[in-house]
Scaffold this motif. Structure first.
Motif, PDB file in Angstrom:
ATOM      1  N   GLN A   1      64.596   2.309 -71.036  1.00 59.19           N
ATOM      2  CA  GLN A   1      64.674   2.172 -69.584  1.00 59.19           C
ATOM      3  C   GLN A   1      63.902   0.938 -69.113  1.00 59.19           C
ATOM      4  OE1 GLN A   1      63.221   5.566 -67.441  1.00 59.19           O
ATOM      5  NE2 GLN A   1      63.700   4.720 -65.419  1.00 59.19           N
ATOM      6  N   GLU A   2      62.753   0.710 -69.698  1.00 60.08           N
ATOM      7  CA  GLU A   2      61.965  -0.471 -69.324  1.00 60.08           C
ATOM      8  C   GLU A   2      62.731  -1.740 -69.606  1.00 60.08           C
ATOM      9  OE1 GLU A   2      57.840  -2.758 -70.701  1.00 60.08           O
ATOM     10  OE2 GLU A   2      58.350  -0.790 -71.524  1.00 60.08           O
ATOM     11  N   ARG A   3      63.304  -1.842 -70.809  1.00 58.13           N
ATOM     12  CA  ARG A   3      64.051  -3.036 -71.194  1.00 58.13           C
ATOM     13  C   ARG A   3      65.260  -3.238 -70.271  1.00 58.13           C
ATOM     14  NH1 ARG A   3      64.886  -1.591 -75.817  1.00 58.13           N
ATOM     15  NH2 ARG A   3      63.199  -2.658 -76.914  1.00 58.13           N
ATOM     16  N   SER A   4      65.952  -2.152 -69.962  1.00 59.52           N
ATOM     17  CA  SER A   4      67.136  -2.243 -69.111  1.00 59.52           C
ATOM     18  C   SER A   4      66.782  -2.714 -67.703  1.00 59.52           C
ATOM     19  CB  SER A   4      67.834  -0.880 -69.044  1.00 59.52           C
ATOM     20  OG  SER A   4      68.917  -0.907 -68.150  1.00 59.52           O
ATOM     21  N   CYS A   5      65.706  -2.169 -67.166  1.00 62.07           N
ATOM     22  CA  CYS A   5      65.284  -2.564 -65.810  1.00 62.07           C
ATOM     23  C   CYS A   5      64.824  -4.007 -65.769  1.00 62.07           C
ATOM     24  CB  CYS A   5      64.183  -1.632 -65.322  1.00 62.07           C
ATOM     25  SG  CYS A   5      64.706   0.061 -65.007  1.00 62.07           S
ATOM     26  N   LEU A   6      64.130  -4.460 -66.817  1.00 57.42           N
ATOM     27  CA  LEU A   6      63.684  -5.849 -66.856  1.00 57.42           C
ATOM     28  C   LEU A   6      64.881  -6.798 -66.877  1.00 57.42           C
ATOM     29  CD1 LEU A   6      60.662  -5.690 -69.321  1.00 57.42           C
ATOM     30  CD2 LEU A   6      60.582  -6.224 -66.881  1.00 57.42           C
ATOM     31  N   ARG A   7      65.878  -6.485 -67.663  1.00 59.21           N
ATOM     32  CA  ARG A   7      67.046  -7.342 -67.741  1.00 59.21           C
ATOM     33  C   ARG A   7      67.797  -7.367 -66.413  1.00 59.21           C
ATOM     34  NH1 ARG A   7      69.443  -5.564 -73.720  1.00 59.21           N
ATOM     35  NH2 ARG A   7      67.890  -6.725 -74.958  1.00 59.21           N
TER      36      ARG A   7
END
Length: 281
Positions: free
Chosen positions: A39-45
């Motif tokens: 979720q963190e990676r997805s939100c950052l992208r």
């Protein structure tokens, strides 16, 4: 480099940093980084894509979602601060809590002091230097750029901005010295004016005192003259009264003597008449 060009560079570097952090973040210089969640990676992208389209408020939302997934994420913190910087204003009051720039400054300050990633500490210091430069706080900007170079000696942009901040600080100090000299001259002039006022005030005070003394002396003299005149009048009035009494007494004495002579004559005449009456024929 002019201030406008410097601000343009801030935008360019900030954007490049956000794009880099989205996928190809450099390895941690110290410590062990926590594993990034999906979720963190997805939100950052997602946030980085929105940032690239200049949709900074929407990017901010995605970065906050990334922090919800991982509150310790330094990447999400830095990207959030970058999005807030684009929505804020360096010319706003520092005490304005609603200014996104203040929120960004708080996040960057924490990262510059305690981020595990040394390069990230340098980038946070660099952004803080740009904020201080925009506020014309050149002494603070110099320190932030120096800290950025200590974290990353290869940061040519920080080195260039450091030179600009140093030049601005020198000019600011010169202007400050000129203003201080000017203020000192004005203070000296005002002091001289105040001294002249005090001197004039003292002179007027002395003159008024002299006039008061003269008036007092004149009043005393007038009073003395008046007292003397009154005394003379009293003396003259006393002599006239005494003379009048003496005249009256003399008249009374003459009248008494006259009355006594008359009485004596009448008594003598009466004796003569008795003698003639008693004489035998």
């Amino acid at each position: 480099m002019r201030l406008n060009k410097l601000r343009n560079n801030v935008v360019t570097v900030a954007l490049a940093t956000v794009l880099a952090l989205g996928a190809a973040m450099p390895a941690m210089a110290q410590g062990k980084a926590p594993k990034m969640t999906k979720q963190e990676r997805s939100c950052l992208r997602s946030g980085n894509k929105l940032y690239e389209k200049k949709r900074y408020a929407e990017a901010e939302v995605e970065y906050r979602k990334a922090l919800q997934a991982n509150p310790a994420s330094e990447k999400a913190q830095f990207n959030l601060a970058t999005a807030l910087m684009r929505q804020g204003s360096v010319t706003s009051q520092e005490s304005d809590d609603k200014n996104p720039m203040k929120q960004a400054e708080g996040i960057l300050t924490n990262l510059a002091k305690g981020a595990q990633d040394k390069l990230l500490r340098g980038k946070a210091s660099y952004d803080l230097g740009n904020i201080a430069y925009g506020r014309q706080q050149y002494d603070q900007a110099v320190e932030f750029y120096k800290h950025a170079l200590r974290c990353n000696p290869d940061d040519d942009q920080a080195r260039q901005n450091l030179r600009l901040a140093q030049l601005k600080k020198q000019q600011q100090d010169k202007n400050k010295d000129k203003n201080q000299d000017k203020n000192k001259d004005n203070q000296d002039q005002n002091k001289d004016k105040d001294q002249n006022k005090d001197q004039n005030k003292d002179q007027n005070k002395d003159q008024n005192k002299d006039n008061q003394d003269k008036n007092k002396d004149q009043q005393n003299q007038d009073q003395q003259n008046q007292d003397k005149q009154n005394q003379q009048k009293q003396q003259q009035g006393g002599m006239s009264q005494q003379n009048a009494e003496q005249v009256l007494k003399a008249m009374q004495d003459r009248e008494r003597a006259t009355q006594q002579r008359i009485n004596a004559q009448q008594a003598q005449q009466q004796r003569h008449e008795r003698q003639r009456t008693n004489k035998k024929w």
